[in-house]
Motif scaffolding. Structure first.
Motif, PDB file in Angstrom:
ATOM      1  N   VAL A  87     107.108 -28.016 -10.199  1.00  0.00           N
ATOM      2  CA  VAL A  87     106.795 -27.949 -11.636  1.00  0.00           C
ATOM      3  C   VAL A  87     105.523 -27.146 -11.876  1.00  0.00           C
ATOM      4  O   VAL A  87     105.442 -26.347 -12.820  1.00  0.00           O
ATOM      5  CB  VAL A  87     106.649 -29.374 -12.210  1.00  0.00           C
ATOM      6  N   LEU A  88     104.509 -27.343 -11.027  1.00  0.00           N
ATOM      7  CA  LEU A  88     103.256 -26.605 -11.191  1.00  0.00           C
ATOM      8  C   LEU A  88     103.492 -25.098 -11.117  1.00  0.00           C
ATOM      9  O   LEU A  88     102.970 -24.334 -11.949  1.00  0.00           O
ATOM     10  CB  LEU A  88     102.248 -27.025 -10.117  1.00  0.00           C
ATOM     11  N   VAL A  89     104.283 -24.664 -10.156  1.00  0.00           N
ATOM     12  CA  VAL A  89     104.559 -23.232 -10.006  1.00  0.00           C
ATOM     13  C   VAL A  89     105.240 -22.678 -11.245  1.00  0.00           C
ATOM     14  O   VAL A  89     104.870 -21.601 -11.759  1.00  0.00           O
ATOM     15  CB  VAL A  89     105.425 -22.976  -8.749  1.00  0.00           C
ATOM     16  N   GLU A  90     106.233 -23.399 -11.771  1.00  0.00           N
ATOM     17  CA  GLU A  90     106.945 -22.923 -12.960  1.00  0.00           C
ATOM     18  C   GLU A  90     106.024 -22.851 -14.178  1.00  0.00           C
ATOM     19  O   GLU A  90     106.113 -21.925 -14.990  1.00  0.00           O
ATOM     20  CB  GLU A  90     108.142 -23.840 -13.257  1.00  0.00           C
ATOM     21  N   LEU A  91     105.128 -23.825 -14.317  1.00  0.00           N
ATOM     22  CA  LEU A  91     104.186 -23.813 -15.436  1.00  0.00           C
ATOM     23  C   LEU A  91     103.207 -22.648 -15.322  1.00  0.00           C
ATOM     24  O   LEU A  91     102.909 -21.958 -16.301  1.00  0.00           O
ATOM     25  CB  LEU A  91     103.407 -25.131 -15.485  1.00  0.00           C
ATOM     26  N   MET A  92     102.713 -22.416 -14.121  1.00  0.00           N
ATOM     27  CA  MET A  92     101.734 -21.347 -13.916  1.00  0.00           C
ATOM     28  C   MET A  92     102.339 -19.971 -14.159  1.00  0.00           C
ATOM     29  O   MET A  92     101.647 -19.043 -14.590  1.00  0.00           O
ATOM     30  CB  MET A  92     101.142 -21.446 -12.505  1.00  0.00           C
ATOM     31  N   LYS A  93     103.633 -19.834 -13.918  1.00  0.00           N
ATOM     32  CA  LYS A  93     104.312 -18.555 -14.148  1.00  0.00           C
ATOM     33  C   LYS A  93     104.283 -18.165 -15.631  1.00  0.00           C
ATOM     34  O   LYS A  93     104.365 -16.986 -15.976  1.00  0.00           O
ATOM     35  CB  LYS A  93     105.765 -18.636 -13.675  1.00  0.00           C
ATOM     36  N   LYS A  94     104.149 -19.155 -16.510  1.00  0.00           N
ATOM     37  CA  LYS A  94     104.208 -18.910 -17.949  1.00  0.00           C
ATOM     38  C   LYS A  94     102.872 -18.455 -18.539  1.00  0.00           C
ATOM     39  O   LYS A  94     102.794 -18.143 -19.723  1.00  0.00           O
ATOM     40  CB  LYS A  94     104.673 -20.179 -18.670  1.00  0.00           C
ATOM     41  N   HIS A  95     101.823 -18.452 -17.709  1.00  0.00           N
ATOM     42  CA  HIS A  95     100.499 -18.116 -18.226  1.00  0.00           C
ATOM     43  C   HIS A  95      99.856 -17.003 -17.400  1.00  0.00           C
ATOM     44  O   HIS A  95     100.005 -16.951 -16.182  1.00  0.00           O
ATOM     45  CB  HIS A  95      99.593 -19.352 -18.190  1.00  0.00           C
ATOM     46  N   LYS A  96      99.141 -16.143 -18.080  1.00  0.00           N
ATOM     47  CA  LYS A  96      98.437 -15.062 -17.396  1.00  0.00           C
ATOM     48  C   LYS A  96      97.110 -15.575 -16.840  1.00  0.00           C
ATOM     49  O   LYS A  96      96.477 -16.447 -17.425  1.00  0.00           O
ATOM     50  CB  LYS A  96      98.178 -13.905 -18.366  1.00  0.00           C
ATOM     51  N   PRO A  97      96.670 -15.035 -15.714  1.00  0.00           N
ATOM     52  CA  PRO A  97      95.359 -15.399 -15.164  1.00  0.00           C
ATOM     53  C   PRO A  97      94.244 -14.979 -16.130  1.00  0.00           C
ATOM     54  O   PRO A  97      94.469 -14.097 -16.981  1.00  0.00           O
ATOM     55  CB  PRO A  97      95.294 -14.603 -13.859  1.00  0.00           C
ATOM     56  N   PRO A  98      93.073 -15.600 -15.997  1.00  0.00           N
ATOM     57  CA  PRO A  98      92.686 -16.562 -14.958  1.00  0.00           C
ATOM     58  C   PRO A  98      93.108 -18.000 -15.305  1.00  0.00           C
ATOM     59  O   PRO A  98      93.067 -18.389 -16.475  1.00  0.00           O
ATOM     60  CB  PRO A  98      91.162 -16.432 -14.914  1.00  0.00           C
ATOM     61  N   LEU A  99      93.486 -18.751 -14.281  1.00  0.00           N
ATOM     62  CA  LEU A  99      93.942 -20.129 -14.430  1.00  0.00           C
ATOM     63  C   LEU A  99      93.025 -21.071 -13.647  1.00  0.00           C
ATOM     64  O   LEU A  99      92.355 -20.661 -12.696  1.00  0.00           O
ATOM     65  CB  LEU A  99      95.377 -20.273 -13.925  1.00  0.00           C
ATOM     66  N   VAL A 100      93.038 -22.343 -14.056  1.00  0.00           N
ATOM     67  CA  VAL A 100      92.270 -23.375 -13.348  1.00  0.00           C
ATOM     68  C   VAL A 100      93.191 -24.535 -13.021  1.00  0.00           C
ATOM     69  O   VAL A 100      93.970 -24.976 -13.870  1.00  0.00           O
ATOM     70  CB  VAL A 100      91.097 -23.900 -14.204  1.00  0.00           C
ATOM     71  N   VAL A 101      93.095 -25.021 -11.784  1.00  0.00           N
ATOM     72  CA  VAL A 101      93.842 -26.219 -11.373  1.00  0.00           C
ATOM     73  C   VAL A 101      92.842 -27.237 -10.830  1.00  0.00           C
ATOM     74  O   VAL A 101      92.023 -26.909  -9.967  1.00  0.00           O
ATOM     75  CB  VAL A 101      94.897 -25.909 -10.298  1.00  0.00           C
ATOM     76  N   PHE A 102      92.910 -28.460 -11.332  1.00  0.00           N
ATOM     77  CA  PHE A 102      92.052 -29.546 -10.849  1.00  0.00           C
ATOM     78  C   PHE A 102      92.858 -30.475  -9.940  1.00  0.00           C
ATOM     79  O   PHE A 102      93.977 -30.864 -10.271  1.00  0.00           O
ATOM     80  CB  PHE A 102      91.481 -30.353 -12.012  1.00  0.00           C
ATOM     81  N   CYS A 103      92.283 -30.837  -8.816  1.00  0.00           N
ATOM     82  CA  CYS A 103      92.935 -31.716  -7.846  1.00  0.00           C
ATOM     83  C   CYS A 103      91.958 -32.803  -7.384  1.00  0.00           C
ATOM     84  O   CYS A 103      90.747 -32.569  -7.301  1.00  0.00           O
ATOM     85  CB  CYS A 103      93.397 -30.943  -6.613  1.00  0.00           C
ATOM     86  N   ARG A 104      92.509 -33.933  -7.027  1.00  0.00           N
ATOM     87  CA  ARG A 104      91.660 -35.003  -6.488  1.00  0.00           C
ATOM     88  C   ARG A 104      91.481 -34.874  -4.984  1.00  0.00           C
ATOM     89  O   ARG A 104      90.388 -35.039  -4.451  1.00  0.00           O
ATOM     90  CB  ARG A 104      92.279 -36.362  -6.814  1.00  0.00           C
ATOM     91  N   TYR A 105      92.584 -34.584  -4.282  1.00  0.00           N
ATOM     92  CA  TYR A 105      92.562 -34.579  -2.822  1.00  0.00           C
ATOM     93  C   TYR A 105      92.374 -33.174  -2.256  1.00  0.00           C
ATOM     94  O   TYR A 105      92.869 -32.193  -2.818  1.00  0.00           O
ATOM     95  CB  TYR A 105      93.881 -35.154  -2.277  1.00  0.00           C
ATOM     96  N   ARG A 106      91.681 -33.118  -1.147  1.00  0.00           N
ATOM     97  CA  ARG A 106      91.510 -31.834  -0.456  1.00  0.00           C
ATOM     98  C   ARG A 106      92.869 -31.286  -0.026  1.00  0.00           C
ATOM     99  O   ARG A 106      93.104 -30.073  -0.061  1.00  0.00           O
ATOM    100  CB  ARG A 106      90.605 -32.040   0.764  1.00  0.00           C
ATOM    101  N   ARG A 107      93.763 -32.155   0.360  1.00  0.00           N
ATOM    102  CA  ARG A 107      95.111 -31.733   0.755  1.00  0.00           C
ATOM    103  C   ARG A 107      95.815 -31.035  -0.398  1.00  0.00           C
ATOM    104  O   ARG A 107      96.493 -30.015  -0.205  1.00  0.00           O
ATOM    105  CB  ARG A 107      95.908 -32.949   1.227  1.00  0.00           C
ATOM    106  N   ASP A 108      95.658 -31.555  -1.618  1.00  0.00           N
ATOM    107  CA  ASP A 108      96.271 -30.931  -2.795  1.00  0.00           C
ATOM    108  C   ASP A 108      95.696 -29.544  -3.044  1.00  0.00           C
ATOM    109  O   ASP A 108      96.412 -28.617  -3.443  1.00  0.00           O
ATOM    110  CB  ASP A 108      96.056 -31.810  -4.030  1.00  0.00           C
ATOM    111  N   ILE A 109      94.390 -29.399  -2.843  1.00  0.00           N
ATOM    112  CA  ILE A 109      93.747 -28.090  -3.017  1.00  0.00           C
ATOM    113  C   ILE A 109      94.378 -27.070  -2.081  1.00  0.00           C
ATOM    114  O   ILE A 109      94.731 -25.956  -2.493  1.00  0.00           O
ATOM    115  CB  ILE A 109      92.227 -28.202  -2.749  1.00  0.00           C
ATOM    116  N   ASP A 110      94.534 -27.449  -0.824  1.00  0.00           N
ATOM    117  CA  ASP A 110      95.126 -26.536   0.165  1.00  0.00           C
ATOM    118  C   ASP A 110      96.548 -26.151  -0.219  1.00  0.00           C
ATOM    119  O   ASP A 110      96.954 -24.985  -0.080  1.00  0.00           O
ATOM    120  CB  ASP A 110      95.117 -27.186   1.558  1.00  0.00           C
TER     121      ASP A 110
END
Length: 466
Positions: free
Chosen positions: A309-332
């Motif tokens: 879902v995140l990938v599909e949502l990000m495709k709809k918007h032009k950069p620059p984008l920001v993503v917030f994550c709690r876990y280091r694993r999610d960041i990776d």
């Protein structure tokens, strides 16, 4: 520089209240100009010796550069020994909370040395760090309050997370005689509540009494008053399917997950919540003891519902984008997805390891690169990435994973707000259906409504004061 002339009328009210009351909590929401208010206070009170306490991540970026650039008649130090040796008339000592909020000898020694000086002004930025009255940090700042400083100012945009009791630790610094000691406060205002009655809460019929008592020493300034457009929250509900759904249900019902050569037991409520939250993100972390205090950490992958879902949502918007994550694993994982699925090549990561020092401004350089449009994506860890940064250049923001802290959530939203924005920023919050995600989000929303009630009460009292 005369700061006062640069302020808007509401900010000037804050400075005037400090000059009148001398001990004030400036509870101004993020992006409303607390730094400029503090600069004006330093100029106007002419305190000679000023102690400024801030977060480690803000020490050099927000404060050191700001003070040196605009308060040219003051000498700024980040070392107590050099501060003491200087004969300059007006001196500012800049330290951070982490330097006094530890149990080690170095922190205790520093608090002792600071408490023996005659400060004219003490400013505690992010004073909500003292909200837990039993913490080392709260006790340290209370000790500094006893130095006889004529002026004391606490700055925060998020004075409490979910409990009015958290105001006590902050006012123990701002105006300690107002609420008395913990025993006095507890007897008058508190009751036992929460899980197994282990938590202190303010009695329901005492909430407004407490706010009314504190209001004369609170300056309030909301983003709405400053003309800042609010973020538009768009919750995105995502179904967990297959193995991910089965794993979640199994742990929730049986409190046990079995792996090929081990098992994970989540019989404590907090452990269960954390593990269920991880599964909602698509993994579950197992920590295996290998002996001699050595721990092996294994992340078991269980699904990719949010990733798709995140990938599909990000495709709809032009950069620059920001993503917030709690876990280091999610960041990776987000970095990997942005690279492989979206073809992004200019990606920045802002987490606890990204810091500024005197010599290296890696955190500042990263943020400036994003603001200049040099990055397509910035991935931030919620707690560290949501503090003291400006991300309003983002075309869209995505909250991939977060936790119960209203303070952290409120601050990350504020990073994409700005007076210059002509439209409200869109913030997508990814939530796994029928999971702890929903409980966490509803908890945040509930705290938001309580916050509004708090501000409204303070604002009514402030109008009466005038």
């Amino acid at each position: 520089m005369n700061f006062y002339r640069q302020l808007d009328e509401k900010q000037k009210e804050a400075v005037n209240l400090v000059l009148k009351k001398k001990t004030v909590g400036i509870f101004a929401e993020p992006r409303t100009g607390k730094t400029w208010i503090a600069g004006s206070v330093i100029e106007e009170v002419d305190a000679k010796l000023t102690l400024l306490i801030t977060l480690e991540v803000n020490k050099y970026t927000t404060w050191d550069e700001f003070l040196r650039k605009y308060l040219v008649d003051f000498e700024v130090f980040d070392d107590l020994e050099k501060f003491d040796k200087s004969s300059h008339t007006n001196k500012i000592l800049l330290i951070h909370w982490e330097q006094i909020g530890n149990r080690n000898k170095k922190a205790k020694s520093l608090v002792g040395k600071l408490s023996r000086r005659k400060w004219g002004l003490i400013i505690a930025d992010e004073i909500h760090r003292a909200k837990d009255e039993s913490s080392v940090t709260s006790r340290a700042i209370a000790k500094l309050s006893d130095t006889g400083a004529e002026y004391k100012v606490g700055l925060t945009g998020t004075p409490w997370d979910d409990n009015y009791v958290q105001l006590f630790g902050q006012f123990r610094f701002i105006k300690p005689d107002l609420l008395g000691d913990w025993s006095d406060f507890k007897d008058e205002f508190c009751r036992r509540g929460g899980w197994m009655k282990k938590k202190w809460l303010v009695k329901r019929h005492k909430k407004n009494v407490l706010i009314d008592k504190l209001s004369p020493y609170i300056f309030d300034y909301t983003q709405k008053e400053a003309g800042i457009l609010p973020a538009i929250l768009k919750p995105v509900y995502i179904k967990l399917l297959g193995e991910q759904r089965e794993t979640y249900d199994q742990l929730e019902q049986k409190l046990v997950l079995e792996f090929e050569d081990s098992e994970l037991i989540a019989d404590l409520p907090i452990v269960l919540l954390i593990k269920l939250h991880q599964i909602a993100q698509g993994f579950v972390r197992e920590e295996r003891m290998l002996g001699d205090d050595e721990i092996e950490i294994i992340d078991h992958e269980v699904g990719r519902a949010k990733e798709r879902v995140l990938v599909e949502l990000m495709k709809k918007h032009k950069p620059p984008l920001v993503v917030f994550c709690r876990y280091r694993r999610d960041i990776d994982r987000v970095v990997e997805l942005a690279t492989s699925k979206l073809g992004f090549k200019r990606i920045g990561v802002l987490d606890a390891r990204t810091k500024d020092t005197k010599r290296n401004r890696s955190r500042t350089d990263l943020i400036n690169s994003f603001k200049a449009g040099e990055l397509e994506l910035l991935v931030c860890q919620v707690r560290t990435g949501g503090v003291g940064i400006d991300l309003w250049a983002a075309t869209a923001c995505f909250v991939y994973s977060f936790w119960h802290s209203f303070i952290d959530f409120d601050q990350l939203l504020s990073r994409v707000l700005h007076r210059m924005r002509k439209e409200s920023p869109v913030v997508y919050v990814l939530l796994a259906e029928d999971s702890v995600d929903i409980d966490v989000y509803e908890s945040i929303q509930c705290k938001q409504s309580v916050k509004r009630a708090f501000w409204e009460r303070v604002k009514r009292n402030s109008k009466r004061r005038k």
